[in-house]
Design a protein around this motif. Structure first.
Motif, PDB file in Angstrom:
ATOM      1  N   UNK A   1      -7.853 -54.571  72.569  1.00 56.11           N
ATOM      2  CA  UNK A   1      -8.002 -53.290  71.883  1.00 56.11           C
ATOM      3  C   UNK A   1      -6.726 -52.493  72.075  1.00 56.11           C
ATOM      4  N   UNK A   2      -6.557 -51.468  71.239  1.00 53.88           N
ATOM      5  CA  UNK A   2      -5.364 -50.628  71.298  1.00 53.88           C
ATOM      6  C   UNK A   2      -5.763 -49.209  71.652  1.00 53.88           C
ATOM      7  N   UNK A   3      -4.867 -48.490  72.300  1.00 54.42           N
ATOM      8  CA  UNK A   3      -5.120 -47.094  72.638  1.00 54.42           C
ATOM      9  C   UNK A   3      -5.277 -46.269  71.365  1.00 54.42           C
ATOM     10  N   UNK A   4      -6.276 -45.400  71.347  1.00 58.75           N
ATOM     11  CA  UNK A   4      -6.587 -44.612  70.171  1.00 58.75           C
ATOM     12  C   UNK A   4      -7.616 -45.238  69.264  1.00 58.75           C
ATOM     13  N   UNK A   5      -7.965 -46.492  69.519  1.00 60.12           N
ATOM     14  CA  UNK A   5      -8.957 -47.168  68.695  1.00 60.12           C
ATOM     15  C   UNK A   5     -10.347 -46.611  68.975  1.00 60.12           C
ATOM     16  N   UNK A   6     -11.204 -46.597  67.960  1.00 56.01           N
ATOM     17  CA  UNK A   6     -12.570 -46.123  68.092  1.00 56.01           C
ATOM     18  C   UNK A   6     -13.528 -47.301  68.107  1.00 56.01           C
ATOM     19  N   UNK A   7     -14.375 -47.357  69.134  1.00 52.94           N
ATOM     20  CA  UNK A   7     -15.369 -48.417  69.263  1.00 52.94           C
ATOM     21  C   UNK A   7     -16.751 -47.849  68.962  1.00 52.94           C
ATOM     22  N   UNK A   8     -17.542 -48.595  68.226  1.00 57.31           N
ATOM     23  CA  UNK A   8     -18.890 -48.185  67.856  1.00 57.31           C
ATOM     24  C   UNK A   8     -19.905 -49.149  68.457  1.00 57.31           C
ATOM     25  N   UNK A   9     -21.173 -48.868  68.224  1.00 55.31           N
ATOM     26  CA  UNK A   9     -22.244 -49.694  68.784  1.00 55.31           C
ATOM     27  C   UNK A   9     -22.227 -51.110  68.217  1.00 55.31           C
ATOM     28  N   UNK A  10     -21.465 -51.342  67.172  1.00 55.55           N
ATOM     29  CA  UNK A  10     -21.392 -52.670  66.584  1.00 55.55           C
ATOM     30  C   UNK A  10     -20.736 -53.690  67.519  1.00 55.55           C
ATOM     31  N   UNK A  11     -20.065 -53.218  68.577  1.00 53.20           N
ATOM     32  CA  UNK A  11     -19.457 -54.170  69.510  1.00 53.20           C
ATOM     33  C   UNK A  11     -20.521 -54.984  70.238  1.00 53.20           C
ATOM     34  N   UNK A  12     -21.772 -54.510  70.258  1.00 56.65           N
ATOM     35  CA  UNK A  12     -22.850 -55.248  70.913  1.00 56.65           C
ATOM     36  C   UNK A  12     -23.534 -56.236  69.978  1.00 56.65           C
ATOM     37  N   UNK A  13     -23.021 -56.386  68.780  1.00 54.21           N
ATOM     38  CA  UNK A  13     -23.600 -57.338  67.839  1.00 54.21           C
ATOM     39  C   UNK A  13     -23.442 -58.758  68.394  1.00 54.21           C
ATOM     40  N   UNK A  14     -24.551 -59.450  68.556  1.00 50.59           N
ATOM     41  CA  UNK A  14     -24.530 -60.802  69.098  1.00 50.59           C
ATOM     42  C   UNK A  14     -24.716 -60.879  70.604  1.00 50.59           C
ATOM     43  N   UNK A  15     -24.722 -59.732  71.299  1.00 53.13           N
ATOM     44  CA  UNK A  15     -24.933 -59.703  72.746  1.00 53.13           C
ATOM     45  C   UNK A  15     -26.417 -59.481  73.025  1.00 53.13           C
ATOM     46  N   UNK A  16     -26.989 -60.342  73.862  1.00 52.27           N
ATOM     47  CA  UNK A  16     -28.432 -60.324  74.099  1.00 52.27           C
ATOM     48  C   UNK A  16     -28.838 -59.463  75.291  1.00 52.27           C
ATOM     49  N   UNK A  17     -27.990 -59.358  76.314  1.00 50.40           N
ATOM     50  CA  UNK A  17     -28.362 -58.663  77.554  1.00 50.40           C
ATOM     51  C   UNK A  17     -27.234 -57.736  77.997  1.00 50.40           C
ATOM     52  N   UNK A  18     -27.599 -56.588  78.587  1.00 49.22           N
ATOM     53  CA  UNK A  18     -26.607 -55.612  79.038  1.00 49.22           C
ATOM     54  C   UNK A  18     -27.039 -55.033  80.386  1.00 49.22           C
ATOM     55  N   UNK A  19     -26.066 -54.431  81.091  1.00 44.34           N
ATOM     56  CA  UNK A  19     -26.315 -53.647  82.302  1.00 44.34           C
ATOM     57  C   UNK A  19     -26.078 -52.179  81.971  1.00 44.34           C
ATOM     58  N   UNK A  20     -26.918 -51.296  82.492  1.00 50.15           N
ATOM     59  CA  UNK A  20     -26.820 -49.866  82.214  1.00 50.15           C
ATOM     60  C   UNK A  20     -26.657 -49.116  83.536  1.00 50.15           C
ATOM     61  N   UNK A  21     -25.613 -48.297  83.619  1.00 47.04           N
ATOM     62  CA  UNK A  21     -25.320 -47.524  84.824  1.00 47.04           C
ATOM     63  C   UNK A  21     -25.396 -46.041  84.501  1.00 47.04           C
TER      64      UNK A  21
END
Length: 210
Positions: free
Chosen positions: A91-111
């Motif tokens: 990724x590059x500085x200034x780039x915007x990430x959305x919830x679509x980055x989790x597309x295809x990911x089945x499990x996550x950790x939440x802190x």
């Protein structure tokens, strides 16, 4: 890339699957997040992506926070966290990430930060059973009872469960199932509960738990 995103807890609800079974879910508002800085092994000693979430008014931000965000053409952020990477991030500085980055990911950790419950006794804090309510137990029903050894070593061992501050600590819930992604509303639905109150800030990462 180790996928991660910042967000806030919206609340809990339930959704129904095609077979009619209900699934308890927590709704998270994830992103959009701005990449404020990319950490590198050569410069910082480790690889990470620094993300910022939820714009803050400039008058309420410090000069350092304003200058840091200005480098990438962004507004100061209320919630800034880093997501560690095993290698250089794509990724590059200034780039915007959305919830679509989790597309295809089945499990996550939440802190997040758990709800603060103040000064609590051992029954509420540790689940002690308490003493009997009959036969000579007088005004001691919720007391912990004996908690230390005798003359040797004449002190209480470390780690003994006692009354004290309950909650308001950093907490992580691991291996939560991703039930649904709603890119139009920046929503992420996870099966189960996550730390903190509604509106609390959270860090969501792709889990490394098998």
């Amino acid at each position: 890339m180790q996928v991660g995103l910042l967000g806030r807890k919206v609340g809990m609800t339930q959704i129904y699957q095609e077979d009619g079974t209900s699934v308890p879910v927590t709704v998270l508002e994830c992103g959009p997040c701005t990449v404020l800085q990319v950490r590198t092994e050569e410069r910082d000693g480790y690889h990470a992506v620094q993300l910022g979430f939820d714009d803050k008014k400039r008058k309420n931000a410090t000069q350092a926070a304003r200058g840091h965000a200005k480098k990438v053409g962004a507004e100061p952020k209320r919630y800034v966290r880093e997501v560690r990477q095993e290698k250089a991030a794509e990724v590059a500085e200034g780039q915007t990430l959305t919830v679509e980055v989790f597309d295809g990911i089945k499990r996550v950790d939440v802190t997040g930060t758990s709800k603060g419950r103040g000064y609590a006794g051992v029954i509420k804090r540790h689940g002690f059973r308490g003493l009997r309510a009959t036969h000579g137990v007088k005004r001691m029903h919720r007391h912990p009872g004996s908690s230390g050894p005798s003359a040797d070593p004449s002190r209480t061992q470390k780690g003994i469960r006692k009354p004290g501050q309950f909650g308001n600590v950093r907490s992580t819930v691991r291996n939560l199932e991703v039930v649904k992604i709603d890119p139009a509303n920046n929503l992420l639905l996870l099966r189960g509960a996550v730390p903190g109150p509604n509106g609390g800030y959270l860090t969501v990462r792709q889990t490394n738990k098998v």
